[in-house]
Design an enzyme around this catalytic site. Structure first.
Site, short mmCIF file in Angstrom:
data_model
loop_
_atom_site.label_atom_id
_atom_site.label_comp_id
_atom_site.label_asym_id
_atom_site.label_seq_id
_atom_site.Cartn_x
_atom_site.Cartn_y
_atom_site.Cartn_z
N ARG A 239 0.85 -1.19 0.00
CA ARG A 239 0.00 0.00 0.00
C ARG A 239 0.89 1.25 0.00
NH1 ARG A 239 -3.09 -3.02 -1.54
NH2 ARG A 239 -5.17 -3.60 -0.75
N GLU A 268 -3.43 6.99 -8.49
CA GLU A 268 -3.41 6.02 -9.60
C GLU A 268 -4.60 6.29 -10.52
OE1 GLU A 268 -3.46 2.19 -7.67
OE2 GLU A 268 -1.44 2.44 -6.86
N HIS A 288 -0.06 -1.39 -10.44
CA HIS A 288 -0.86 -2.05 -9.39
C HIS A 288 -1.41 -3.39 -9.90
CE1 HIS A 288 -3.25 -0.99 -5.51
NE2 HIS A 288 -2.96 -2.29 -5.58
#
Length: 324
Positions: A239, A268, A288
Site C-alpha cells: 500500500r 493512480e 498495481h
C-alpha cells in the site's frame, strides 16, 4: 437461505458448492461490465434482487447502502481486507463480513520475484533496446546489459504476513539471507527478526508488506528511508499510504539509494509527484498488478466458499434459522 447475489468473479466449482445452501444464485460479477457499483448502483441492485446474502469484491457497501437494504445474513468480500466495506456499519446492522485473506499471496509473491530479477538483470531496458533495433554489429550486449544476481544478498521484509512468507518460500533456492520486522510475529525459526532501524540500515533489499491502519500510515518515514544503504533497493507492492513517498522520490532522484520497484502510488493513475517518479530511470513501476492473475479467482472462490460453509454450519449448530 433463498437467494445469494454474487458480484465477485467466482469459479463454477465453488458456485456449485454454494447451491447446496441457496435456492437461487444470481451471478452478476463486476467483471461483466468492468465497473464496480457505487452507492446508488448498489442500492438499486439490492432492491431489485432482494438477496438474503451477498458476495462482492469491489462494490461500495456503507451505511447509506445498508439504510436502504439491510436484509443480509452476511456479506462475503473477496478481498484480503474489507476496504470497500464499512465494517462498523455492518456491525450496526448485525451483518457479519467474511473476507478472503491471502487470496492473491502467491500471485504477488511470484510477481515480486520476477520484477526483482527483471530490475537487476536490466530486462525491460534490454528488451526495448533490442526491439528498437539498436543491436547493431559491433555492439556487445553481454557487457552492455550485464546485471546483478540476488545471490548472497540480504532481503528485509517490513511486515511478515502471507505475502512476505510466500516470497520467502520462493527465495529458498536463491541462497539469500532473510530478515523481517513484524511486531505481530513472535518468531520464525528459519528467519531473523530485527528492529525496523536495523532492517533498513543493513538490508540490500527492503520490501514493504503492510496494511493501511492508523498506526501504519506513513510509517515508513524520511528518517527510516535515510537509513537505507546507497546500493540498496526499495520495494513496495502493498500500500502506498504506508510510505512517505515524497521522501522516497527525493532520495531516489538524488542518487541516495540505488532505486525502487513500485506497484502502488498515492495517485493512480499517477499525477503530481507520482507522475515525476515515472520518468526516473532507476525505478521499475508497474500499474498495481502484482495480485492480478487469473488463478486469483480460483483462490478467492475456494476461500470465500469455505468461509461461508463454516459460517452457515456454525449458525445451524447454534440453532439460528434463516433471517427474514
Amino acid at each position: 437461505m433463498e437467494k445469494l447475489l454474487v458480484r465477485a468473479p467466482m469459479n463454477r466449482e465453488s458456485l456449485e458448492k454454494l447451491r447446496l445452501y441457496f435456492t437461487e444464485i444470481i451471478y452478476m460479477p463486476w467483471t461483466d461490465t468492468g465497473e464496480r457499483f457505487y452507492e446508488q448502483e448498489m442500492i438499486a441492485c439490492l432492491l431489485a434482487e432482494k438477496p438474503d446474502a451477498l458476495i462482492t469484491e469491489l462494490d461500495v457497501i456503507n451505511e447509506t447502502v445498508l439504510k436502504e437494504y439491510s436484509a443480509l445474513a452476511f456479506i462475503g468480500d473477496c478481498r484480503a481486507a474489507p476496504e470497500n466495506i464499512d465494517v462498523k456499519a455492518c456491525e450496526k446492522y448485525n451483518i457479519p463480513v467474511l473476507c478472503t485473506p491471502a487470496r492473491n499471496a502467491n500471485a504477488v509473491a511470484e510477481m515480486w520475484v520476477s520484477t526483482l530479477i527483471a530490475f537487476e538483470r536490466n530486462l525491460v531496458a534490454s528488451v526495448n533496446w533490442t526491439k528498437e533495433k539498436q543491436w547493431q554489429p559491433g555492439t556487445t550486449p553481454y557487457y552492455l546489459w550485464m546485471g546483478n544476481e540476488i545471490y548472497k544478498s540480504k532481503i528485509g521484509f517490513v511486515g511478515f504476513g502471507a505475502v512476505a512468507r510466500n516470497i520467502a518460500r520462493l527465495l529458498q533456492g536463491f541462497n539469500v539471507e532473510i530478515a523481517f520486522y513484524d511486531p505481530f510475529v513472535k518468531e520464525a525459526s528459519e528467519y531473523k527478526k530485527e528492529s525496523l532501524e536495523e532492517l533498513f540500515a543493513t538490508s540490500d533489499y527492503i520490501s514493504v508488506h503492510l496494511p493501511v491502519t492508523e498506526t501504519t500510515k506513513r510509517m515508513i518515514n524520511r528518517d527510516l528511508l535515510k537509513l537505507i544503504k546507497s546500493e540498496s533497493l526499495f520495494i513496495n507492492s502493498s500500500r502506498s499510504a504506508v510510505v512517505d513517498n515524497q521522501a522516497l522520490y527525493d532520495l531516489i532522484a538524488a542518487g541516495k539509494i540505488r532505486g525502487a520497484i513500485l506497484d502502488v502510488l498515492d495517485t493512480e493513475p499517477p499525477v503530481g509527484p507520482d507522475s515525476e517518479v515515472v520518468d526516473l530511470p532507476n525505478v521499475l513501476l508497474t500499474p498495481h498488478i502484482y495480485g492480478a492473475s487469473h488463478q486469483v479467482v480460483d483462490h478467492q472462490s475456494e476461500i470465500i466458499t469455505r468461509s461461508i460453509e463454516e459460517y452457515l454450519k456454525k449458525q445451524e449448530l447454534a440453532g439460528v434459522g434463516d433471517r427474514p
